[in-house]
Design a protein around this motif. Sequence first.
Motif, mmCIF file in Angstrom:
data_model
loop_
_atom_site.group_PDB
_atom_site.id
_atom_site.type_symbol
_atom_site.label_atom_id
_atom_site.label_comp_id
_atom_site.label_asym_id
_atom_site.label_seq_id
_atom_site.Cartn_x
_atom_site.Cartn_y
_atom_site.Cartn_z
ATOM 1 N N THR A 3 0.842 -1.195 0.000
ATOM 2 C CA THR A 3 0.000 0.000 0.000
ATOM 3 C C THR A 3 0.875 1.242 0.000
ATOM 4 O OG1 THR A 3 -1.717 -1.172 1.228
ATOM 5 C CG2 THR A 3 -1.833 1.241 1.202
ATOM 6 N N ARG A 4 0.559 2.156 -0.855
ATOM 7 C CA ARG A 4 1.363 3.370 -0.977
ATOM 8 C C ARG A 4 0.987 4.381 0.104
ATOM 9 N NH1 ARG A 4 2.538 6.708 -6.498
ATOM 10 N NH2 ARG A 4 3.451 8.578 -5.576
ATOM 11 N N SER A 5 2.005 4.938 0.747
ATOM 12 C CA SER A 5 1.799 6.023 1.703
ATOM 13 C C SER A 5 2.559 7.245 1.217
ATOM 14 C CB SER A 5 2.285 5.630 3.101
ATOM 15 O OG SER A 5 3.698 5.521 3.143
ATOM 16 N N GLU A 6 2.222 8.397 1.776
ATOM 17 C CA GLU A 6 2.864 9.642 1.357
ATOM 18 C C GLU A 6 4.371 9.584 1.584
ATOM 19 O OE1 GLU A 6 2.999 13.429 -0.306
ATOM 20 O OE2 GLU A 6 1.356 11.983 -0.206
ATOM 21 N N ALA A 7 4.798 8.935 2.673
ATOM 22 C CA ALA A 7 6.224 8.864 3.003
ATOM 23 C C ALA A 7 7.004 8.002 2.018
ATOM 24 C CB ALA A 7 6.406 8.324 4.420
ATOM 25 N N GLU A 8 6.309 7.175 1.228
ATOM 26 C CA GLU A 8 6.986 6.276 0.299
ATOM 27 C C GLU A 8 7.105 6.864 -1.105
ATOM 28 O OE1 GLU A 8 5.944 1.874 2.027
ATOM 29 O OE2 GLU A 8 4.301 3.017 1.114
ATOM 30 N N SER A 9 6.658 8.087 -1.282
ATOM 31 C CA SER A 9 6.785 8.759 -2.567
ATOM 32 C C SER A 9 8.259 8.949 -2.920
ATOM 33 C CB SER A 9 6.088 10.118 -2.511
ATOM 34 O OG SER A 9 6.495 10.939 -3.581
ATOM 35 N N ALA A 10 8.609 8.690 -4.167
ATOM 36 C CA ALA A 10 10.002 8.847 -4.589
ATOM 37 C C ALA A 10 10.483 10.270 -4.368
ATOM 38 C CB ALA A 10 10.158 8.448 -6.054
ATOM 39 N N MET A 11 9.635 11.250 -4.666
ATOM 40 C CA MET A 11 10.064 12.631 -4.501
ATOM 41 C C MET A 11 10.245 12.982 -3.032
ATOM 42 S SD MET A 11 10.909 13.965 -7.218
ATOM 43 C CE MET A 11 11.223 15.526 -6.412
ATOM 44 N N LYS A 12 9.387 12.462 -2.157
ATOM 45 C CA LYS A 12 9.555 12.706 -0.727
ATOM 46 C C LYS A 12 10.883 12.139 -0.250
ATOM 47 C CE LYS A 12 5.650 14.675 0.637
ATOM 48 N NZ LYS A 12 5.603 15.971 1.329
ATOM 49 N N GLU A 46 8.052 5.378 16.821
ATOM 50 C CA GLU A 46 6.716 4.797 16.767
ATOM 51 C C GLU A 46 5.691 5.834 16.306
ATOM 52 O OE1 GLU A 46 3.446 3.670 20.096
ATOM 53 O OE2 GLU A 46 5.390 2.677 20.326
ATOM 54 N N ARG A 47 5.827 7.076 16.822
ATOM 55 C CA ARG A 47 4.884 8.123 16.445
ATOM 56 C C ARG A 47 5.013 8.457 14.959
ATOM 57 N NH1 ARG A 47 5.888 11.235 20.226
ATOM 58 N NH2 ARG A 47 7.081 12.974 19.384
ATOM 59 N N ARG A 48 6.236 8.513 14.452
ATOM 60 C CA ARG A 48 6.427 8.780 13.026
ATOM 61 C C ARG A 48 5.773 7.704 12.169
ATOM 62 N NH1 ARG A 48 12.827 10.478 13.231
ATOM 63 N NH2 ARG A 48 12.540 12.707 13.628
ATOM 64 N N SER A 49 5.930 6.451 12.569
ATOM 65 C CA SER A 49 5.309 5.355 11.828
ATOM 66 C C SER A 49 3.789 5.471 11.862
ATOM 67 C CB SER A 49 5.756 4.021 12.419
ATOM 68 O OG SER A 49 5.158 2.943 11.737
ATOM 69 N N LEU A 50 3.242 5.799 13.033
ATOM 70 C CA LEU A 50 1.796 5.964 13.159
ATOM 71 C C LEU A 50 1.295 7.134 12.313
ATOM 72 C CD1 LEU A 50 1.411 5.365 16.998
ATOM 73 C CD2 LEU A 50 0.453 3.922 15.186
ATOM 74 N N GLN A 51 2.081 8.208 12.277
ATOM 75 C CA GLN A 51 1.680 9.368 11.487
ATOM 76 C C GLN A 51 1.713 9.053 9.991
ATOM 77 O OE1 GLN A 51 4.525 12.106 13.104
ATOM 78 N NE2 GLN A 51 3.095 12.953 14.597
ATOM 79 N N ALA A 52 2.693 8.246 9.571
ATOM 80 C CA ALA A 52 2.732 7.833 8.161
ATOM 81 C C ALA A 52 1.507 6.974 7.832
ATOM 82 C CB ALA A 52 4.019 7.052 7.877
ATOM 83 N N GLU A 53 1.137 6.094 8.776
ATOM 84 C CA GLU A 53 -0.062 5.275 8.583
ATOM 85 C C GLU A 53 -1.308 6.157 8.528
ATOM 86 O OE1 GLU A 53 -2.551 1.729 10.904
ATOM 87 O OE2 GLU A 53 -0.716 2.542 11.752
ATOM 88 N N ARG A 54 -1.349 7.187 9.388
ATOM 89 C CA ARG A 54 -2.476 8.121 9.383
ATOM 90 C C ARG A 54 -2.617 8.808 8.033
ATOM 91 N NH1 ARG A 54 -1.051 13.244 12.498
ATOM 92 N NH2 ARG A 54 0.197 13.350 10.593
ATOM 93 N N ASP A 55 -1.499 9.280 7.495
ATOM 94 C CA ASP A 55 -1.536 9.956 6.197
ATOM 95 C C ASP A 55 -2.054 9.026 5.105
ATOM 96 O OD1 ASP A 55 -0.511 12.149 7.458
ATOM 97 O OD2 ASP A 55 1.553 11.811 6.812
ATOM 98 N N SER A 56 -1.601 7.752 5.144
ATOM 99 C CA SER A 56 -2.053 6.790 4.155
ATOM 100 C C SER A 56 -3.553 6.523 4.283
ATOM 101 C CB SER A 56 -1.270 5.484 4.309
ATOM 102 O OG SER A 56 -1.747 4.502 3.424
ATOM 103 N N LEU A 57 -4.022 6.338 5.524
ATOM 104 C CA LEU A 57 -5.449 6.092 5.746
ATOM 105 C C LEU A 57 -6.296 7.286 5.304
ATOM 106 C CD1 LEU A 57 -5.301 4.318 9.236
ATOM 107 C CD2 LEU A 57 -6.062 3.285 7.089
ATOM 108 N N SER A 58 -5.809 8.484 5.614
ATOM 109 C CA SER A 58 -6.548 9.689 5.232
ATOM 110 C C SER A 58 -6.666 9.795 3.714
ATOM 111 C CB SER A 58 -5.856 10.930 5.804
ATOM 112 O OG SER A 58 -5.842 10.910 7.212
ATOM 113 N N ALA A 59 -5.560 9.485 3.012
ATOM 114 C CA ALA A 59 -5.588 9.556 1.552
ATOM 115 C C ALA A 59 -6.566 8.519 0.977
ATOM 116 C CB ALA A 59 -4.185 9.324 0.997
ATOM 117 N N ARG A 60 -6.536 7.311 1.537
ATOM 118 C CA ARG A 60 -7.449 6.273 1.072
ATOM 119 C C ARG A 60 -8.906 6.645 1.356
ATOM 120 N NH1 ARG A 60 -5.311 1.066 3.934
ATOM 121 N NH2 ARG A 60 -7.265 0.218 3.078
ATOM 122 N N LYS A 61 -9.124 7.256 2.524
ATOM 123 C CA LYS A 61 -10.493 7.649 2.872
ATOM 124 C C LYS A 61 -10.997 8.724 1.910
ATOM 125 C CE LYS A 61 -13.320 9.389 6.687
ATOM 126 N NZ LYS A 61 -13.329 9.870 8.099
#
Length: 629
Positions: free
Chosen positions: A170-179, A381-396
């Motif tokens: 699943t793609r998250s914002e943190a996994e973007s090549a440009m990021k 841990e918080r950074r990982s959770l925030q990356a997951e949050r960004d991914s969930l928000s984008a999917r939503k």
Amino acid sequence: MVARENLERETRRTIAKKVMISMKKPLSRTLATLALAATLAGPAGAQQGELASAGLTQRIETLSADPAANGFELGAMMVLRAVEKSLQTRYDYGLGDRMVNLPLLRLNMGPMRNPNPREKTPDLVASMIATFVEDMAEAQKVLARAERDGVQPFELTLQDIWFDMDGDGTRSEAESAMKLLAPVILDRRVRREMEKSGALEQPLTIRFDVADQSWLAAYTHLLAGVGNAILAFDPTPVIANLDAQLAAVKDAPRIPNYWDQDAVKAEIETLKAEQERIKARSQELREMQKPFDDRIRALRDEMRKPENKPREKRDALNAQIKDIREAMRPLTDERSDLGRQSRLARNELRAAESKLAQTEEETTGPSLDDLRRMSKQLLDERRSLQAERDSLSARKQETADQRQAATTDAQRKALDAELEKLTAALSQNMDAIGENMKKSRDMRRDMTRAQLDARRGFDRRSMVRDQVRPAIDIAYLVLESLAQKPDRARLQAAQSNWLNMIAHNRIFWRELARETDNDREWIPNPDQQSALGIEVPARMAEAWQKILSDAEAVLEGRLLLPHPLMPDGTGISLAAYFADPGPIDLIEWIHGIGAYPYAARGSQITAQSWSQFSRFTHGRAGTFALFFN
């Protein structure tokens, strides 16, 4: 349509200017630039293709169905997949940013942190690099087959490229090549400006054609050569020894406490009282000195008046100032002495506090180092959770958009169910972030001011360790690895890689000169325009060919490397070293004696070709060398 083309053209010019200005460390940024080269492309309609939705592995599988038609693009995807695999290994083992000082592994993973990393082994670094080298060899085979079958041009979309670092598909914002790549390629100021202007968000199209296939092949050999050179001095034994020694230090025996806690506390109170006395006396002296200072200030004001310009009047006023300074000398001397006493007392107090920290180490709970580690774990841990949050928000948001566009009750019902699941997952994620932040606040509250004061001496040492230790570890790893007997086969493989790099680079320039089209070029010839707005005049390309010739001659032993401490006319034959390599003791090689077995007399490489290239690139030789490989 015209407006879109104008926007793309302007965006390319903006990125070209700022990217080329900000790439200041060519060798350290090679890998990132290769990946960026593959991503700086694509038609409008970003993030709509298979690559954007399913990732590199799926795209490679699709292209592999017809390798004859897709060989060039398949090879490019395989190179990017090699980068992704190294990032996934780092994520699996929780290496994160600890690898950013190692060649081929320099990409910063941003907020991506594995909360449950696997146990590391000493051969992990060598294994990662060996896998990368093997992946480059596979990509080279595919690119060579594409050359035989006939290279088919292809296009990419910048926003499509992403690295599935956590391997969840699943793609998250943190996994973007440009990021991931922008912090490596662009300096902070330029990156901030481009993010603010939205320049990096605009679609850019680059058409990679026949010549660019040789350019990519050359880069794979460059990177494989670096990997083989590292593996020739396998760091595994050094890491294993370092781990064993660190483990032994952690199990070091504890001796009885030497310091008397009550006596140390009494000393601290005495020193604090002494500091207060010095402070009070210094204030008294400042008050006593103030009338003298005011008088001197008044005399200087008098000197500035026109009627006091004559030399005799100025001399008289200066004589009065001198007398005042002499009268106040006892005060200034005492203040100077108090300043020295204050510094010495402050140093003594810090030393005493470090004693107290040692005596309280077993009675005040976790050490400051432990608290720092715990705090960093919470932050990761918080950074990982925030990356997951960004991914969930984008999917939503994407699902909500689909729900709005749904045309049947069945579609709406299914999307409503998906929205409900995403909302629940997002709520759980936010609860987890809140709990994490509460733990962080509680930990900071536990680190009371009294504990920090008592541990000030250790705190400073801990900060130095945190800031300096990673660099020292890398330096130790490099020096100890170089001091080993290298693997001759690996070094000769590196030599072969670099010679192949030069050969493919020459093919690239030859094919580039033959091009007559002008279609969104990556590296243009003098009659073309780059999609990034970069100009490559003929004399720049010719100067680069001279650098390639010099490099080839050095690798083959037809030119020698100069050494300032060797006899005149004597240099180092790199070919001789590749033929029979030995350990590299840094001190011996600086002295010269370590290089004596590889000494030869003859022509030595000079800086002329590089200087000429630098002149033609207006001082940006490193940037263009990185670009041209």
